[in-house]
Enzyme design. Structure first.
Site, PDB file in Angstrom:
ATOM      1  N   ASP A 168      17.930  33.949  34.273  1.00  0.00           N
ATOM      2  CA  ASP A 168      17.196  33.367  33.161  1.00  0.00           C
ATOM      3  C   ASP A 168      18.072  33.555  31.925  1.00  0.00           C
ATOM      4  O   ASP A 168      18.156  34.644  31.374  1.00  0.00           O
ATOM      5  CB  ASP A 168      15.845  34.074  33.011  1.00  0.00           C
ATOM      6  CG  ASP A 168      15.076  33.609  31.786  1.00  0.00           C
ATOM      7  OD1 ASP A 168      15.565  32.699  31.079  1.00  0.00           O
ATOM      8  OD2 ASP A 168      13.988  34.161  31.526  1.00  0.00           O
ATOM      9  N   LYS A 180      21.845  29.619  22.700  1.00  0.00           N
ATOM     10  CA  LYS A 180      21.136  28.589  23.451  1.00  0.00           C
ATOM     11  C   LYS A 180      20.664  27.455  22.537  1.00  0.00           C
ATOM     12  O   LYS A 180      20.492  26.323  22.971  1.00  0.00           O
ATOM     13  CB  LYS A 180      19.939  29.232  24.148  1.00  0.00           C
ATOM     14  CG  LYS A 180      19.323  28.406  25.258  1.00  0.00           C
ATOM     15  CD  LYS A 180      18.246  29.219  25.937  1.00  0.00           C
ATOM     16  CE  LYS A 180      17.570  28.443  27.044  1.00  0.00           C
ATOM     17  NZ  LYS A 180      16.558  29.283  27.728  1.00  0.00           N
ATOM     18  N   ASP A 187       4.599  27.752  28.747  1.00  0.00           N
ATOM     19  CA  ASP A 187       5.785  28.585  28.534  1.00  0.00           C
ATOM     20  C   ASP A 187       6.218  28.560  27.069  1.00  0.00           C
ATOM     21  O   ASP A 187       6.826  27.596  26.612  1.00  0.00           O
ATOM     22  CB  ASP A 187       6.910  28.065  29.453  1.00  0.00           C
ATOM     23  CG  ASP A 187       8.203  28.851  29.305  1.00  0.00           C
ATOM     24  OD1 ASP A 187       8.257  29.787  28.478  1.00  0.00           O
ATOM     25  OD2 ASP A 187       9.170  28.530  30.022  1.00  0.00           O
TER      26      ASP A 187
END
Lengths: 618, 170
Positions: free
Chosen positions: A25, A86, A204
């Protein structure tokens, strides 16, 4: 080695030992790595016994620091310390608001470059440092070489972001078994854990992104029905609101970036404290001028962040409509991502679905756990019958006259998917054209994300409108786009060259890889030879097995040809003649293509009739 | 694959199909050929799996959706993709009335939802008639005409839903 090797067609070439496969992850704030060890899935601990690796890389000496060590230098040396990479990956400088970053960002040949004391680093390199560290962790704690990894990405990641993530894995020397969507990974963790069936919502909310996915689970098949989300909504936005509230209620105006960092950290602490308290008193002396004294109640926190929470619910509603399902048809709601610890989120989601939430697995870890289970299956370590059927999250389209988008692959199409589109020339003798691919749901090109401009070259010169070019857009199981083209009227197929123009080029990736290995020329050659031999051997075994099993699909001539190629290639495996090995491999490859297709048709037929007539098969 | 889409999934070639059976066949096939099953296989098998899996997805999407399924069925039976039929005047008038109505309620969520239910009812009603034209009468020209109407209704429906989403996010 066993004398007799019988294996399912295509599924594995030979029985193998347990392969070290992991789930990663790769998060905005933290990254995790997990693996299935003797049947049980668990998070692999970092050297310092931490389960989370902060996604932070620090560049001030030649060896970059990764994780906690890097994070500790964040405030002291912000320009050399890269966090939340990210948010930058797969993007151009024009996609982001540089004023939110304490980094020195610049354009580096179409991708973002980050100026550090060790030179300019791009987000792919920075991510690959994090991945290298995780790989090291895995190999150290499991004492074996890593076979491959499943890496998770937000469902809402576009093609460029996915490609860049895969590139960073390549650069870290990791074999990517599959990129899978974070919510899907979470569903695997819950589904396998509890043998569930029915429609499930995965909610999420991470540090920087929000995804909601709706999946149908049945007998080991996970079929994604719809996905929606916001690539720029997460826990950080809640911190931002608390920060603004802090400044406003204490009448302070911050310009200094270090103080800003401090107040941001304080805001996050306040938010986190409110996950198990009704109210929190803040008493903090920031410096001689700024002294913060105030109180924030759960209720007030809920009020000031109301708009953000509302956005998540509205996205959820959207996804439900896309899946053509109503709230009453949902069997479970899975909460993923650290930010779902916020009570205001839990309350809002509970109220919307009118049912208790599934959150017994640690929301920080569930994605990595699911990814590890999928990696274990893909590596062939288990006979668990599990299949993920995921979708493309955003529509793909092409630019047409007047900067209007023509949609070619609608969002929520099940992967893999492809679509062909015919183009023609508008000038006599035209030999090239540009196809501009965009991703998004809006009608105007400027409102969508520009993915790539493909240049088609080598179109035969004909009168305007005569050439017919069929352009095929293929999105594979990783959600990655490739484009191929052929000219239909003259049958000139392979000459048309397709050149994408975003992200890092293949040559650049190759260059970065070679630089990182720092290989001498002879090493490069021996590496290439060994790669060619591995590929040749794999192909030989595949074809031999296939002949053993399904030779009746071939006529005598075809069979003879394949056997001749096999003998030739087997002989070459003992030599060091790389050119010849590669050439013969290609020959065998081409000659067995139609055989492979026939075998696959047969396996489909077998599966269907086998299942419908029960177990009558002999 | 020289089979048509109905043959791939082993379902009868008609408009009314058993969606559960279709889904079951689809899943059985994908469990066999999906690229996930070929992660460690040779490149040749990877390519073939990608190709087949893509084809099966396309076939499934076509048969799952009633409009696409009807279009495909008509195409097979008429042996052409041409669509020369025009909408009848009565439908054009209806069309204009609906458009005006949508315009007048574009900011009212509850009215939009009511309208959406009405249009959805129209959609279902028309699908039922289409089924009998395809499966009983086998009149493909009329089927084509009806399909054009249904397609308009379907587009209107998604525009209403889009508008509801828009009003909601404001």
């Amino acid at each position: 080695m066993a004398l007799l090797q019988i294996s399912e067609p295509g599924k594995s070439t030979m029985p193998h030992e347990h392969r070290l496969a992991v789930g990663i992850d790769l998060g905005t704030t933290n990254s995790l790595i997990a693996s299935v060890i003797s049947g049980a899935v668990s998070i692999l601990e970092q050297g310092n016994k931490e389960r989370l690796l902060p996604s932070v890389v620090h560049y001030s000496s030649s060896n970059p620091l990764v994780g906690s060590e890097a994070k500790n230098l964040q405030i002291k040396d912000p320009t050399n310390t890269i966090s939340s990479v990210k948010r930058l990956i797969g993007k151009n400088l024009s996609d982001i608001d540089t004023k939110f970053y304490s980094l020195d960002l610049k354009d580096d040949d179409g991708v973002i470059g980050i100026q550090t004391d060790q030179g300019i680093k791009n987000p792919v390199e920075v991510s690959s440092e994090i991945l290298k560290k995780l790989k090291e962790t895995a190999e150290k704690s499991l004492g074996n070489e890593l076979y491959g990894a499943v890496i998770t990405v937000p469902a809402y990641f576009d093609d460029a972001q996915r490609q860049a993530t895969k590139d960073s894995a390549k650069l870290a020397g990791i074999n990517v078994l599959r990129l899978i969507n974070e919510p899907t990974a979470a569903a695997v963790a819950y589904g396998l854990d509890q043998n569930k069936e029915g429609n499930f919502v995965i909610f999420d909310l991470g540090g920087g992104t929000f995804d909601v996915s709706i999946l149908n689970l049945s007998k080991g098949i996970f079929e994604v029905q719809a996905t929606h989300g916001d690539a720029n909504l997460g826990g950080d936005d809640y911190d931002q609101v608390v920060f603004e509230w802090l400044c406003k209620s204490n009448k302070i105006n911050v310009t200094d970036s270090k103080i800003k960092q401090k107040l941001f950290a304080l805001s996050r602490e306040i938010k986190e404290a409110l996950t198990d308290k009704d109210s929190i008193k803040i008493n903090e002396i920031v410096n001689e001028k700024i002294n913060i004294q105030c109180e924030l109640s759960q209720h007030e926190f809920e009020e000031i962040t109301k708009e953000l929470t509302k956005k998540t619910i509205s996205s959820t509603l959207h996804a439900l409509r896309d899946a053509e399902l109503s709230v009453s048809q949902i069997q479970g709601v899975v909460m993923v991502g650290g930010s779902t610890r916020m009570l205001c989120i839990q309350n809002a989601v509970k109220e919307f679905f009118k049912q208790p939430l599934l959150n017994n697995l640690n929301p920080d870890e569930v994605v990595a756990l699911g990814a590890a289970q999928q990696a274990n299956i893909l590596a062939g370590n288990t006979n668990d019958n599990l299949l993920l059927l995921d979708v493309i999250p955003l529509s793909l389209g092409i630019e047409t006259m007047g900067e209007i988008v023509e949609r070619i692959i609608p969002r929520n199409s099940t992967l893999p998917v492809s679509l062909g589109q015919e183009f023609t020339t508008y000038k006599d003798g035209q030999t090239a054209m540009i196809v501009h691919v965009v991703q998004g749901e809006r009608d105007l090109v400027k409102d969508c994300r520009s993915l790539a401009k493909f240049t088609l070259k080598g179109i035969p010169p004909l009168i305007a409108g005569v050439a017919k070019i069929l352009v095929t857009f293929q999105v594979d199981a990783d959600g990655l786009l490739s484009v191929s083209a052929k000219e239909l009227s003259t049958g000139i197929q392979s000459k048309i060259e397709v050149k994408p123009s975003y992200g890092l080029s293949d040559e650049k990736i190759k260059q970065m890889l070679e630089d990182s290995f720092n290989l001498a020329d002879e090493d490069k050659e021996s590496r290439a030879l060994s790669e060619a031999k591995t590929e040749a051997l794999q192909l030989c075994e595949m074809v031999e097995n296939a002949i053993k099993k399904d030779s009746n699909l071939l006529n005598k001539k075809e069979l003879n040809l394949l056997q001749k190629n096999l003998i030739e290639l087997r002989k070459l495996l003992d030599s060091s003649d790389r050119d010849n090995i590669e050439r013969t491999t290609k020959l065998l490859n081409d000659n067995s293509q139609s055989f492979a297709a026939k075998r696959m048709d047969r396996s489909i037929h077998k599966a269907l009739t086998g299942k419908s007539v029960g177990s009558l098969e002999i | 694959m020289t089979q048509n889409y109905f043959e791939i999934f082993n379902v009868p070639m008609q408009f009314k199909i058993d969606l559960n059976r279709l889904q079951q066949s689809y899943r059985i096939i994908q469990a066999e050929i999906h690229p996930d099953k070929f992660v460690s296989a040779s490149q040749i098998e990877k390519n073939e799996s990608l190709k087949k899996s893509t084809e099966v997805n396309d076939a499934y999407q076509t048969l799952k959706n009633p409009i696409k399924r009807a279009r495909y069925l008509i195409k097979i039976n008429l042996n052409s993709e041409e669509n020369n039929s025009t909408l009848p005047p009565s439908f054009l008038i209806q069309q204009m009335e609906w458009e005006e109505h949508l315009e007048s309620i574009s900011e009212q969520k509850s009215e939009l939802e009511k309208f959406q239910l009405l249009i959805d009812g129209e959609y279902q009603k028309n699908l039922n008639s289409l089924e009998s034209v395809c499966d009983k009468d086998k009149n493909w020209d009329i089927a084509m005409e009806m399909l054009n109407e249904i397609q308009f209704i379907d587009k209107l429906n998604s525009r209403i839903i889009q508008q509801i989403n828009l009003v909601e996010s404001k």
